[in-house]
Design a protein around this motif. Structure first.
Motif, PDB file in Angstrom:
ATOM      1  N   VAL A  23      31.455  19.580  47.512  1.00 44.75           N
ATOM      2  CA  VAL A  23      32.469  20.037  48.482  1.00 44.75           C
ATOM      3  C   VAL A  23      32.913  20.872  49.447  1.00 44.75           C
ATOM      4  O   VAL A  23      33.287  21.915  48.077  1.00 44.75           O
ATOM      5  CB  VAL A  23      33.839  18.731  48.757  1.00 44.75           C
ATOM      6  CG1 VAL A  23      34.930  18.935  49.809  1.00 44.75           C
ATOM      7  CG2 VAL A  23      33.083  17.713  48.134  1.00 44.75           C
ATOM      8  N   VAL A  24      33.045  21.947  50.335  1.00 46.95           N
ATOM      9  CA  VAL A  24      33.809  22.874  50.601  1.00 46.95           C
ATOM     10  C   VAL A  24      35.180  22.855  51.770  1.00 46.95           C
ATOM     11  O   VAL A  24      35.037  22.367  52.517  1.00 46.95           O
ATOM     12  CB  VAL A  24      32.352  23.299  51.642  1.00 46.95           C
ATOM     13  CG1 VAL A  24      31.863  22.894  52.896  1.00 46.95           C
ATOM     14  CG2 VAL A  24      33.421  25.206  51.607  1.00 46.95           C
ATOM     15  N   SER A  25      36.181  23.896  50.786  1.00 50.53           N
ATOM     16  CA  SER A  25      37.043  23.558  51.910  1.00 50.53           C
ATOM     17  C   SER A  25      37.826  24.695  52.162  1.00 50.53           C
ATOM     18  O   SER A  25      37.689  25.743  51.243  1.00 50.53           O
ATOM     19  CB  SER A  25      38.095  22.351  51.353  1.00 50.53           C
ATOM     20  OG  SER A  25      37.579  21.239  50.219  1.00 50.53           O
ATOM     21  N   TRP A  26      38.673  25.265  52.895  1.00 47.77           N
ATOM     22  CA  TRP A  26      38.402  26.333  53.264  1.00 47.77           C
ATOM     23  C   TRP A  26      39.807  26.214  54.351  1.00 47.77           C
ATOM     24  O   TRP A  26      40.892  25.272  54.969  1.00 47.77           O
ATOM     25  CB  TRP A  26      38.073  26.891  54.496  1.00 47.77           C
ATOM     26  CG  TRP A  26      37.434  26.575  56.005  1.00 47.77           C
ATOM     27  CD1 TRP A  26      38.089  26.110  57.099  1.00 47.77           C
ATOM     28  CD2 TRP A  26      36.438  25.029  55.713  1.00 47.77           C
ATOM     29  NE1 TRP A  26      37.582  25.597  57.993  1.00 47.77           N
ATOM     30  CE2 TRP A  26      36.921  24.420  57.920  1.00 47.77           C
ATOM     31  CE3 TRP A  26      35.734  24.032  55.077  1.00 47.77           C
ATOM     32  CZ2 TRP A  26      35.815  23.747  58.275  1.00 47.77           C
ATOM     33  CZ3 TRP A  26      35.046  23.152  55.218  1.00 47.77           C
ATOM     34  CH2 TRP A  26      35.327  22.991  57.598  1.00 47.77           C
ATOM     35  N   ARG A  27      40.744  27.536  54.216  1.00 47.29           N
ATOM     36  CA  ARG A  27      42.295  27.527  55.262  1.00 47.29           C
ATOM     37  C   ARG A  27      42.011  27.862  56.764  1.00 47.29           C
ATOM     38  O   ARG A  27      40.930  27.934  57.138  1.00 47.29           O
ATOM     39  CB  ARG A  27      42.632  28.789  54.349  1.00 47.29           C
ATOM     40  CG  ARG A  27      43.121  28.134  52.922  1.00 47.29           C
ATOM     41  CD  ARG A  27      43.861  28.873  52.233  1.00 47.29           C
ATOM     42  NE  ARG A  27      45.187  29.585  52.965  1.00 47.29           N
ATOM     43  CZ  ARG A  27      45.401  31.255  53.796  1.00 47.29           C
ATOM     44  NH1 ARG A  27      44.085  31.983  52.721  1.00 47.29           N
ATOM     45  NH2 ARG A  27      46.886  31.495  54.306  1.00 47.29           N
ATOM     46  N   ILE A  28      41.896  26.994  56.870  1.00 39.64           N
ATOM     47  CA  ILE A  28      42.375  26.809  59.114  1.00 39.64           C
ATOM     48  C   ILE A  28      43.071  28.304  59.125  1.00 39.64           C
ATOM     49  O   ILE A  28      43.838  28.663  58.802  1.00 39.64           O
ATOM     50  CB  ILE A  28      43.183  26.015  59.389  1.00 39.64           C
ATOM     51  CG1 ILE A  28      42.171  24.864  59.338  1.00 39.64           C
ATOM     52  CG2 ILE A  28      43.188  25.907  60.622  1.00 39.64           C
ATOM     53  CD1 ILE A  28      43.132  23.308  59.890  1.00 39.64           C
ATOM     54  N   GLY A  29      42.187  28.936  60.015  1.00 41.49           N
ATOM     55  CA  GLY A  29      43.391  30.368  60.916  1.00 41.49           C
ATOM     56  C   GLY A  29      42.784  31.601  60.073  1.00 41.49           C
ATOM     57  O   GLY A  29      42.604  32.568  60.484  1.00 41.49           O
ATOM     58  N   VAL A  30      41.608  31.228  59.076  1.00 40.93           N
ATOM     59  CA  VAL A  30      41.132  32.307  58.046  1.00 40.93           C
ATOM     60  C   VAL A  30      40.253  33.566  59.089  1.00 40.93           C
ATOM     61  O   VAL A  30      39.138  32.290  59.182  1.00 40.93           O
ATOM     62  CB  VAL A  30      40.473  32.292  56.731  1.00 40.93           C
ATOM     63  CG1 VAL A  30      40.659  33.779  55.765  1.00 40.93           C
ATOM     64  CG2 VAL A  30      41.903  31.847  56.395  1.00 40.93           C
ATOM     65  N   GLU A  31      40.186  34.883  58.975  1.00 40.24           N
ATOM     66  CA  GLU A  31      39.028  35.166  59.598  1.00 40.24           C
ATOM     67  C   GLU A  31      37.510  34.927  59.296  1.00 40.24           C
ATOM     68  O   GLU A  31      37.695  35.073  57.854  1.00 40.24           O
ATOM     69  CB  GLU A  31      39.343  36.676  60.486  1.00 40.24           C
ATOM     70  CG  GLU A  31      38.828  37.196  61.154  1.00 40.24           C
ATOM     71  CD  GLU A  31      39.231  38.269  60.930  1.00 40.24           C
ATOM     72  OE1 GLU A  31      38.286  39.155  61.920  1.00 40.24           O
ATOM     73  OE2 GLU A  31      39.548  39.264  60.447  1.00 40.24           O
TER      74      GLU A  31
END
Length: 304
Positions: A267-275
């Motif tokens: 699974v890939v998870s990422w923080r919203i709003g990171v450029e």
């Protein structure tokens, strides 16, 4: 076909003048005429008609204009994409679990280095539990691990899954026939770290099969698990993709047991709003597709 000649053709069609096109492209009228003549020769058609009123397109020229404009637009979009990516400056913090490190992390980093040469890539290797915690606290921008992260500021996407099997050293005492899971559970089983997703899946499988207390040895390093298996330490519960070379050489053997743990999710998870982090998510999908074609469905299954 020379794209500069196509560009010349498009400007002549728009300006309806060889002289004005020469001024626009900072060249001579003779050079413009030569480019059009070469283009007409390559295509085998007449593109323009010159008369007292100026220059006009032939019917064939009208068809060529439509395609020429498309080709130039595509080239412009490509240049802008490359320039935008290569001009990015900064740092991206990526957390990865061991399984990704030992499979497709290298081609991912190679592609990122190619596309974003001025971006510093900071890699953190850890268990999925710790990676999820660090992402939620803002210490990482993107993580590759086993679980969907449920937080308002985080998005997750299932990328793929790896089938998990029971693996032993071919020369070891563990390479034998087993009557079932209860028989297998009497032996020493090596798997991922305690409370990890694979560890929980094995416990759930054993419980469902009526095995109350399997002999589990939890190790938080794929390299260590692989070494222990090669040395005949026990039975490994892990994705065969991690030991594909050892299996191909006959050093390790995949046991033929129907009951096996659930596939290991990626699974890939990422923080919203990171450029531009979502560009890296797309890149992860592209790299995984290429990796899946290379190793085959027996080792990895892409999520739909």
């Amino acid at each position: 076909m020379n794209l500069k000649f196509l560009e010349t053709f498009v400007w002549v069609a728009r300006l309806k003048s060889f002289r004005l096109t020469a001024d626009k492209l900072f060249t001579t009228q003779a050079s413009i005429s030569s480019r059009i003549a070469v283009l007409e020769g390559e295509l085998g058609v007449k593109l323009f008609v010159r008369d007292s009123r100026g220059v006009s397109l032939t019917p064939e020229g009208l068809k060529v204009l439509e395609y020429a404009e498309r080709m130039l637009d595509t080239m412009q979009a490509l240049k802008q994409s490359i320039e935008t990516r290569s001009s990015k400056v900064g740092r991206v913090r990526i957390g990865v679990m061991d399984t990704v490190i030992h499979t497709w992390l290298s081609p991912l980093v190679a592609q990122m280095t190619d596309l974003y040469p001025r971006v510093e890539i900071e890699l953190v290797a850890d268990t999925s539990l710790n990676l999820c915690d660090q992402l939620q606290k803002g210490f990482l921008d993107l993580i590759l691990q086993t679980d969907l992260v449920r937080q308002e500021s985080v998005r997750s996407l299932a990328l793929a899954s790896h089938p998990v099997g029971w693996i032993v050293a071919s020369h070891s005492i563990y390479n034998r026939d087993y009557t079932g899971l209860a028989d297998l559970a009497q032996e020493r089983i090596i798997t991922y770290s305690k409370n990890s997703r694979p560890h929980q899946d094995i416990l759930a499988l054993m419980q469902a099969e009526g095995v109350p207390a399997p002999r589990l040895n939890c190790v938080n390093s794929v390299s260590a698990i692989t070494r222990l298996l090669r040395d005949g330490f026990g039975i490994g519960a892990l994705p065969p993709v991690l030991v594909a070379e050892e299996l191909a050489r006959g050093e390790l053997t995949l046991l033929d047991i129907a009951q096996r743990p659930q596939d290991l999710q990626v699974v890939v998870s990422w923080r919203i709003g990171v450029e531009w982090v979502e560009e890296i998510v797309t890149l992860c999908q592209q790299v995984l597709e290429a990796y899946a074609r290379k190793v085959g469905e027996g080792y990895i299954v892409l999520s739909k």
